[in-house]
Design a protein around this motif. Structure first.
Motif, PDB file in Angstrom:
ATOM      1  N   ARG A   1       2.854   0.880   0.265  1.00 57.33           N
ATOM      2  CA  ARG A   1       3.468   1.382   1.675  1.00 57.33           C
ATOM      3  C   ARG A   1       2.554   2.231   2.486  1.00 57.33           C
ATOM      4  O   ARG A   1       2.559   3.250   2.743  1.00 57.33           O
ATOM      5  CB  ARG A   1       4.621   2.213   1.423  1.00 57.33           C
ATOM      6  N   GLY A   2       1.198   1.446   2.311  1.00 61.08           N
ATOM      7  CA  GLY A   2       0.196   2.187   3.133  1.00 61.08           C
ATOM      8  C   GLY A   2       0.322   2.153   4.899  1.00 61.08           C
ATOM      9  O   GLY A   2       1.123   1.345   5.247  1.00 61.08           O
ATOM     10  N   ASN A   3      -0.266   3.250   5.628  1.00 63.27           N
ATOM     11  CA  ASN A   3      -0.469   3.202   7.029  1.00 63.27           C
ATOM     12  C   ASN A   3      -1.721   2.800   7.334  1.00 63.27           C
ATOM     13  O   ASN A   3      -1.973   2.670   8.526  1.00 63.27           O
ATOM     14  CB  ASN A   3      -0.130   4.548   7.357  1.00 63.27           C
ATOM     15  N   GLY A   4      -2.775   2.795   6.197  1.00 64.13           N
ATOM     16  CA  GLY A   4      -4.039   2.434   6.859  1.00 64.13           C
ATOM     17  C   GLY A   4      -4.766   2.178   5.538  1.00 64.13           C
ATOM     18  O   GLY A   4      -4.753   2.654   4.556  1.00 64.13           O
ATOM     19  N   VAL A   5      -6.107   1.421   5.764  1.00 62.07           N
ATOM     20  CA  VAL A   5      -6.976   1.319   4.809  1.00 62.07           C
ATOM     21  C   VAL A   5      -8.669   2.067   4.982  1.00 62.07           C
ATOM     22  O   VAL A   5      -8.765   1.723   6.033  1.00 62.07           O
ATOM     23  CB  VAL A   5      -7.162  -0.266   4.522  1.00 62.07           C
TER      24      VAL A   5
END
Ligand code: SF4
Ligand code: SF4
Length: 437
Positions: free
Chosen positions: A365-369
């Motif tokens: 459930r990332g918001n960015g890499v």
């Protein structure tokens, strides 16, 4: 305490003054980065202890194992099959290093534009500060990137016990056959070194020990999917890093113990970092002790790292080895199949890695890499461009950071990471797609 180990370090041929200076810098760095964090799980006490004794008690244990006739095998890559090593009751330790050392001497042997990981491994050997290199009965190099492959020719002149393993570069039938041949050759070399013949029972036991270690880290990773995240990324990375040094059975127990604690945190929705903290997936080159610069900057910038798409992380432990085969050959085949799935950027083409980054982003459930490339690492730096392109096209905010082990670029990286965290932080609020599971 250092005094108790002085004779041991001397016997291993370490340069005591240089080693002492290294330990002091490491200790200070650890204190500033790890011990200053608030609300750490109690289970981290064990990992603090391991780190404080990583050149002390752990080396003493290895010396005792050697005295009892067991062997220590050092490696620089997660392609070296630990199952085969464990099947002979030997211990596999990681030899990669995460800090610059003896740079001038290193640059007399290697070009300046060699990646920090390779230079640092040479620096620890030339500077005589690594008790793991000096305790190893066999050092396994592997033909992965060109930098490693060619530098092993030079390492061979510095150590008496280098074994080089050839590895495929393509996921073809021929590549699979090459890996199989090399793993059988490695098995014979380990048998020759240890005097132990590996049978199916021994190999199954080795597989079980290594699988259990992987399962414990899988459990930890699962828990990092929660919001709030029950453990900071720095601590989770440290646990992954410790897996390369610690006794595997004790390590597995300790990871499962901290997972029990984290489960309570997740159930109660507290601990770790505040709910809604921007969640970063870190992807790219492996980060080994004491390479904590980028994770530290990320978490100082108000984000939390929820996963590592790295060999010190999910790439290294994603798959289990099937232990259902009855015969030795079946188990060996299962080991080959398991390792052949590793999606290191040295493979061409390497589409699985792209899929895995996207999958991990969704799962955690990332918001960015944030893609981490070591300067002069051609495989990962070149691959970072398509990774960024595909992720951005899929609407996944991505930041590429290329750096090395020096601290000179900290401020510059900090500015970029802070801007990135601010960007994803804003979209996190409006999207609001996290809820406690
Ligand atoms: S990144 Fe590639 S070469 Fe490096 S440890 Fe992982 S598998 Fe080995
Ligand atoms: S970081 Fe890149 S260049 Fe350095 S050893 Fe690993 S794969 Fe090779």
């Amino acid at each position: 305490m250092a005094h108790d180990y002085e004779q041991m370090w001397k016997d291993l041929g370490l340069d005591l003054a240089a080693h002492d200076a290294l330990l002091q810098v490491l200790g200070k760095g650890y204190e500033d980065i790890f011990l200053s964090q608030s609300d750490r799980p109690q289970g981290m006490d064990y990992f603090n202890f391991v780190m404080s004794e990583v050149h002390g008690l752990r080396i003493k244990e290895l010396m005792e194992e050697k005295k009892a006739g067991r062997k220590v095998i050092g490696s620089y890559c997660v392609f070296v099959p630990e199952e085969i090593v464990r099947a002979t009751d030997s211990t596999l330790v990681g030899l990669c290093a995460g800090a610059d050392f003896a740079t001038e001497e290193v640059e007399r042997l290697l070009p300046r534009n060699t990646c920090s990981l390779i230079k640092s491994a040479f620096g620890f050997k030339l500077g005589k500060v690594c008790p793991y290199v000096e305790s190893s009965d066999m050092i396994v190099g592997e033909n992965t990137c060109d930098g490693k492959k060619k530098s092993y020719e030079i390492l061979d002149t510095l150590v008496p016990n280098l074994y080089v393993m050839d590895l495929p570069q393509m996921k073809s039938n021929e590549g699979h056959a090459l890996l199989k041949g090399e793993y059988f050759r490695f098995k014979e070399a380990i048998e020759g070194l240890t005097g132990v013949t590996i049978d199916a029972t021994r190999l199954r036991k080795g597989i079980e020990i290594v699988n259990n270690k992987r399962k414990a880290i899988h459990r930890l990773s699962e828990l990092r999917r929660a919001d709030p995240v029950p453990i900071f990324g720095l601590d989770a990375l440290l646990i992954n890093q410790v897996s390369f040094y610690d006794d595997p059975i004790r390590f597995t127990e300790s990871v499962n113990k901290i997972c029990d604690e984290l489960e309570v945190r997740v159930r109660e929705g507290k601990g770790g970092c505040p709910q809604g903290t921007p969640r970063i997936l870190l992807s790219g080159c492996p980060m080994v002790v004491p390479n904590w610069k980028l994770p530290w900057i990320i978490e100082q910038s108000g984000a939390v790292i929820v996963g590592e798409e790295s060999c010190v992380g999910e790439r290294g432990i994603r798959n289990l080895t099937d232990d259902s085969g009855a015969a030795l050959d079946e188990l060996m085949e299962a080991i080959v199949d398991r390792y052949f799935k590793i999606d290191c950027a040295v493979f061409t083409p390497n589409p699985d890695r792209l899929e895995h980054v996207k999958q991990m982003y969704a799962d955690y459930r990332g918001n960015g890499v944030i893609h981490y490339g070591l300067q002069f690492c051609q495989p990962y730096q070149i691959e970072s461009l398509p990774v960024e392109k595909v992720l951005e096209e899929s609407g996944i905010p991505t930041l590429r950071v290329d750096t090395d082990y020096s601290m000179e670029d900290v401020e510059q990286i900090k500015t970029r990471v802070e801007a990135f965290v601010e960007r994803i932080g804003m979209s996190t609020c409006s999207a609001c797609h996290f809820s406690l599971s």
